[in-house]
Each structure stands twice: as C-alpha cells, then as structure tokens.
Scaffold this motif. Structure first.
Motif, mmCIF file in Angstrom:
data_model
loop_
_atom_site.group_PDB
_atom_site.id
_atom_site.type_symbol
_atom_site.label_atom_id
_atom_site.label_comp_id
_atom_site.label_asym_id
_atom_site.label_seq_id
_atom_site.Cartn_x
_atom_site.Cartn_y
_atom_site.Cartn_z
ATOM 1 N N PRO A 144 -26.443 10.484 35.830
ATOM 2 C CA PRO A 144 -26.674 10.968 37.201
ATOM 3 C C PRO A 144 -27.067 12.444 37.288
ATOM 4 O O PRO A 144 -27.992 12.775 38.038
ATOM 5 C CB PRO A 144 -25.355 10.661 37.919
ATOM 6 N N PRO A 145 -26.437 13.364 36.535
ATOM 7 C CA PRO A 145 -26.927 14.752 36.595
ATOM 8 C C PRO A 145 -28.352 14.916 36.062
ATOM 9 O O PRO A 145 -29.111 15.741 36.571
ATOM 10 C CB PRO A 145 -25.937 15.534 35.725
ATOM 11 N N ALA A 183 -30.749 12.666 36.333
ATOM 12 C CA ALA A 183 -31.607 12.196 37.429
ATOM 13 C C ALA A 183 -31.683 13.229 38.547
ATOM 14 O O ALA A 183 -32.756 13.455 39.121
ATOM 15 C CB ALA A 183 -31.092 10.871 37.966
ATOM 16 N N SER A 184 -30.559 13.866 38.849
ATOM 17 C CA SER A 184 -30.538 14.885 39.900
ATOM 18 C C SER A 184 -31.474 16.045 39.564
ATOM 19 O O SER A 184 -32.239 16.510 40.416
ATOM 20 C CB SER A 184 -29.110 15.388 40.089
ATOM 21 N N ILE A 185 -31.443 16.495 38.331
ATOM 22 C CA ILE A 185 -32.312 17.597 37.920
ATOM 23 C C ILE A 185 -33.780 17.169 37.968
ATOM 24 O O ILE A 185 -34.639 17.924 38.429
ATOM 25 C CB ILE A 185 -31.922 18.106 36.521
ATOM 26 N N LYS A 226 -35.088 15.043 39.945
ATOM 27 C CA LYS A 226 -35.492 15.035 41.355
ATOM 28 C C LYS A 226 -35.676 16.453 41.875
ATOM 29 O O LYS A 226 -36.604 16.721 42.641
ATOM 30 C CB LYS A 226 -34.471 14.279 42.187
ATOM 31 N N GLN A 227 -34.799 17.366 41.477
ATOM 32 C CA GLN A 227 -34.907 18.759 41.931
ATOM 33 C C GLN A 227 -36.222 19.393 41.513
ATOM 34 O O GLN A 227 -36.774 20.208 42.255
ATOM 35 C CB GLN A 227 -33.746 19.589 41.393
ATOM 36 N N LEU A 237 -32.834 6.480 39.440
ATOM 37 C CA LEU A 237 -33.642 7.376 40.261
ATOM 38 C C LEU A 237 -33.678 6.947 41.721
ATOM 39 O O LEU A 237 -33.754 7.788 42.616
ATOM 40 C CB LEU A 237 -35.055 7.493 39.681
ATOM 41 N N GLY A 268 -30.594 7.982 44.427
ATOM 42 C CA GLY A 268 -30.464 9.257 45.110
ATOM 43 C C GLY A 268 -29.537 10.220 44.403
ATOM 44 O O GLY A 268 -28.864 11.016 45.034
ATOM 45 N N ALA A 269 -29.469 10.102 43.099
ATOM 46 C CA ALA A 269 -28.579 10.980 42.309
ATOM 47 C C ALA A 269 -28.905 12.444 42.534
ATOM 48 O O ALA A 269 -29.964 12.811 42.881
ATOM 49 C CB ALA A 269 -28.698 10.633 40.832
#
Length: 66
Positions: free
Chosen positions: A23-24, A26-28, A30-31, A62, A65-66
């Motif tokens: 999850p982190p 995927a978050s990065i 997306k950022q 993805l 919404g991670a």
C-alpha cells in the motif's frame, strides 16, 4: 520491474506473496502520477498464472485508492 520477496534474497515472487508492504508503494506511485508500465520479474511457476495473479494484484492495489 516489480516482484516480491521474503527479505532474505530476491525471490521474484508474485506481488502480494512476500513481505513487501505494497500500500505505501501504491500511494507513492499515485503521488507522482506514475502511468508507466510495470515489468514483472517472476520466478513463480506456472508462468502464465503467476503473471495473471501479479497483474490482478497490482490492479486491485492501485484501484483501492492506497
């Protein structure tokens, strides 16, 4: 390239089958608005099924919404 591992060596496992905290990651992605391809580097038999499972895992991750 993406793959997973168990922290001892580069296992080339299907993402989600090792100890990477996805999850982190995927978050990065997306950022930074990453929209490039993912290249799978897997050593998990059978190859077609492993590739399918890896793709499904990344798509779900993805989309979550991670």
């Amino acid at each position: 390239h993406i793959s997973d591992n168990h922290g001892i060596k580069d296992d080339h496992a299907v993402p989600g089958r090792g100890n990477i905290d996805w999850p982190p990651v995927a978050s990065i992605l997306k950022q930074i608005d990453f929209d490039g391809p993912f290249v799978l580097e897997l050593r998990t038999p059978p190859p077609p099924e492993s590739a399918y499972q890896a793709r499904e895992f990344m798509e779900r991750l993805l989309a979550a919404g991670a």
